[in-house]
Structure formats: C-alpha cells, structure tokens
Design a protein around this motif. Structure first.
Motif, PDB file in Angstrom:
ATOM      1  N   ASN A  51      -3.127  10.352   7.630  1.00  0.00           N
ATOM      2  CA  ASN A  51      -1.680  10.566   7.498  1.00  0.00           C
ATOM      3  C   ASN A  51      -0.886   9.692   8.352  1.00  0.00           C
ATOM      4  O   ASN A  51       0.356   9.790   8.074  1.00  0.00           O
ATOM      5  CB  ASN A  51      -1.337  12.009   8.172  1.00  0.00           C
ATOM      6  N   SER A  54      -0.371   6.747   6.092  1.00  0.00           N
ATOM      7  CA  SER A  54       0.747   6.977   4.928  1.00  0.00           C
ATOM      8  C   SER A  54       1.981   7.195   5.527  1.00  0.00           C
ATOM      9  O   SER A  54       2.896   7.426   4.501  1.00  0.00           O
ATOM     10  CB  SER A  54      -0.120   7.873   4.065  1.00  0.00           C
ATOM     11  N   PHE A  66       2.150  -1.448   8.444  1.00  0.00           N
ATOM     12  CA  PHE A  66       1.676  -1.690   7.015  1.00  0.00           C
ATOM     13  C   PHE A  66       2.296  -2.933   6.630  1.00  0.00           C
ATOM     14  O   PHE A  66       3.172  -3.364   6.655  1.00  0.00           O
ATOM     15  CB  PHE A  66       2.045  -0.372   6.118  1.00  0.00           C
ATOM     16  N   ARG A  83       4.880   4.714   0.111  1.00  0.00           N
ATOM     17  CA  ARG A  83       3.915   5.808  -0.010  1.00  0.00           C
ATOM     18  C   ARG A  83       3.494   5.865  -1.570  1.00  0.00           C
ATOM     19  O   ARG A  83       2.500   6.048  -2.111  1.00  0.00           O
ATOM     20  CB  ARG A  83       4.802   6.922   0.287  1.00  0.00           C
ATOM     21  N   LYS A  86       2.491   1.855  -2.858  1.00  0.00           N
ATOM     22  CA  LYS A  86       1.222   0.784  -2.200  1.00  0.00           C
ATOM     23  C   LYS A  86      -0.008   1.736  -1.489  1.00  0.00           C
ATOM     24  O   LYS A  86      -0.827   1.113  -1.206  1.00  0.00           O
ATOM     25  CB  LYS A  86       2.000   0.216  -0.692  1.00  0.00           C
ATOM     26  N   ILE A  87       0.337   3.151  -1.597  1.00  0.00           N
ATOM     27  CA  ILE A  87      -0.994   3.782  -1.120  1.00  0.00           C
ATOM     28  C   ILE A  87      -1.222   4.895  -2.180  1.00  0.00           C
ATOM     29  O   ILE A  87      -0.256   5.525  -2.643  1.00  0.00           O
ATOM     30  CB  ILE A  87      -0.587   4.460  -0.193  1.00  0.00           C
ATOM     31  N   LEU A  89      -3.494   8.314  -2.887  1.00  0.00           N
ATOM     32  CA  LEU A  89      -3.990   9.281  -2.027  1.00  0.00           C
ATOM     33  C   LEU A  89      -4.944  10.113  -2.926  1.00  0.00           C
ATOM     34  O   LEU A  89      -4.755  10.544  -3.925  1.00  0.00           O
ATOM     35  CB  LEU A  89      -2.904  10.405  -1.341  1.00  0.00           C
ATOM     36  N   SER A 157      -3.832   8.189  -8.383  1.00  0.00           N
ATOM     37  CA  SER A 157      -3.525   7.719  -7.436  1.00  0.00           C
ATOM     38  C   SER A 157      -3.451   6.126  -7.739  1.00  0.00           C
ATOM     39  O   SER A 157      -2.851   5.204  -6.996  1.00  0.00           O
ATOM     40  CB  SER A 157      -4.439   7.686  -6.361  1.00  0.00           C
ATOM     41  N   LEU A 166      -6.575   5.915   0.123  1.00  0.00           N
ATOM     42  CA  LEU A 166      -6.792   6.632   1.220  1.00  0.00           C
ATOM     43  C   LEU A 166      -7.385   7.885   0.400  1.00  0.00           C
ATOM     44  O   LEU A 166      -6.831   8.604  -0.029  1.00  0.00           O
ATOM     45  CB  LEU A 166      -5.643   6.956   2.003  1.00  0.00           C
TER      46      LEU A 166
END
Ligand code: ATP
Ligand code: MG
Length: 226
Positions: A51, A54, A66, A83, A86-87, A89, A157, A166
């Motif tokens: 967490n 992100s 980041f 968020r 680029k990421i 989840l 994701s 992640l």
C-alpha cells in the motif's frame, strides 16, 4: 540497473491505542523488471508495504519513490495517474464487480479513463485471450472458478501495460494446482513484458519464481536471499 521503486527510511505507524508500527524504518530498492517475493507471518507488514508503494497509504516518516519521484511530492492528479497507469494490483479476493461480465470487468478501467466502449472491449478481449479466458467472455464472476476469477483480475490489472504489478497473496484462495497456474501466468507476463512484480505470498514454491525473496517480521525486512 534502472531503479523503479525506492524506500528511504520508511516508517508507517498507526495511531491506534496500541500504536502499531506496521513498517519500521525500511530501506529498499527494486529495479525495473525485477521480481521480488515478500514472505512473513500475518501482521508483519506485507500488505502495508504494498500500500505504501501504490500510495494508498502514506508513510509516517521517510520517503517512497516511484521512478525516482517522491510520492509525497506528487499532487492528487499525478498520484491517481500513477496508480491507474503504472501499477497493476491483484488481491487474494479478486475484487471483481459481481454484476459485470468478464469483458466488462476488464474494460471498466479503460472506460473510466475515457476510452470508447468498442475499443475498450476489444482491448479487454485481447487481454482475456492472453490469460486463456477467451471462451468465458460473457460469464459473470459467480459463473467462474476461483482460478478463472483471478485470471480476470490479472487481465484487468494489465489494461494499461503497467511497469509494476503488486500482488497480495494472489494464490491465497486457490488450490495448489490452480495457484501454480496463476504463478505460471505471472512468469509468462514477466517474460513477455519484463514487468516488475512484487509478490506477497505464504507459498514458498511461488516465492521461488522470484529472483529476490524477503522475509518480514514486525515491520522490518529481516532476511533476504541476497
Ligand atoms: N488501518 C489500520 N489501523 C491500525 N492498524 C493497522 C491498520 N492496518 C494494518 N494495521 C496493523 O499493521 C500491522 C501490519 O498489517 P499488514 O496488513 O501489513 O500485515 P500483513 O503482513 O499483510 O498480514 P497478513 O499476512 O495477515 O495479510 C498489523 O499488526 C495490523 O494489525
Ligand atoms: Mg496482508
């Protein structure tokens, strides 16, 4: 190596009565394309660590970077974009919307980002095909097995081709065979896109797929395979 994530003296304390220190002065660097497994007992700070990467949680002290930018220096818009784009989840409980089909679950983030329905659906079908679900496009989550649900969550994701994935115990709700399939799928994605993967897992054979392995205890990284 090109560094993508960095923790500099990061502490996360919850100001509850017992003042839990969830993350305790952690320094950490993760390179682009690296796969990192995080193990450790319940309550040791693994989900909190994800967490913090992100930006869903903010450190009490220290700095999370980041792509060499401090999250604390990003404005709300930049944080939202990081968020979203680029990421990726992935969670133990899949977090799919029950009333939407597989295709709709995957295309939703694209629609929210302003993409036209037809283009978003085409992209969703492409990703669902990649995770082997092209014959389940119109199924809703309760019409699918656990492993299939997790594959939808993985497809979702990936809609923006994020450089970082992640995953918080992505095989925790799956039997060992289905879990191994999911780990194999993550391997394939890593081979294809050099995605950076941070994988929280209680399963040591899943962790074996990562070049680096950490164990956390009481908010600290206590051992690694380096
Ligand atoms: N919102 C919160 N408020 C107060 N304490 C919290 C909060 N979230 C987490 N904690 C505490 O922080 C510590 C770390 O929690 P975290 O969820 O990161 O553990 P974890 O390693 O992911 O555990 P698990 O394997 O059970 O998922 C725990 O002691 C937990 O009780
Ligand atoms: Mg957790």
């Amino acid at each position: 190596m090109d560094r993508i994530i960095r923790f500099a003296g990061v502490t996360k304390r919850y100001e509850t009565e017992d003042r839990v220190v969830a993350i305790d002065s952690v320094d950490l660097e993760i390179s682009r394309g690296e796969r990192v497994a995080i193990m450790g007992p319940s309550g040791s700070g693994k989900s909190t660590l994800l967490n913090l990467i992100s930006g869903l949680d903010e450190p009490t002290s220290g700095t999370v970077f980041f792509e060499d930018r401090a999250l604390s220096e990003m404005n709300d818009n930049e944080l939202t974009l990081m968020r979203r784009k680029k990421i990726g989840l992935i969670f133990q409980t899949f977090n799919l919307l029950p009333t939407l089909t597989a295709t709709e679950n995957v295309s939703l983030p694209l629609r929210l980002d302003g993409m036209r329905r037809r283009t978003a659906n085409a992209r969703a079908v492409e990703l669902l095909t990649r995770v082997g679900l092209n014959e389940r496009l119109t199924h809703r989550p309760d019409e699918l097995s656990g492993g299939e649900r997790q594959r939808i969550a993985i497809a979702r994701s990936l809609v923006f081709n994020p450089p970082v994935l992640l995953a918080d115990e992505p095989t925790g709700n799956l039997d060992s065979h289905t879990g191994a399939d999911i780990i194999e799928l993550l391997d394939k994605l890593h081979d294809e896109f050099q995605t950076t993967v941070v994988l929280v897992t209680h399963n040591s054979s899943a962790a074996e797929h990562c070049e680096r392995r950490f164990t956390m205890l009481d908010g600290k990284i206590v051992s690694s395979n380096e």
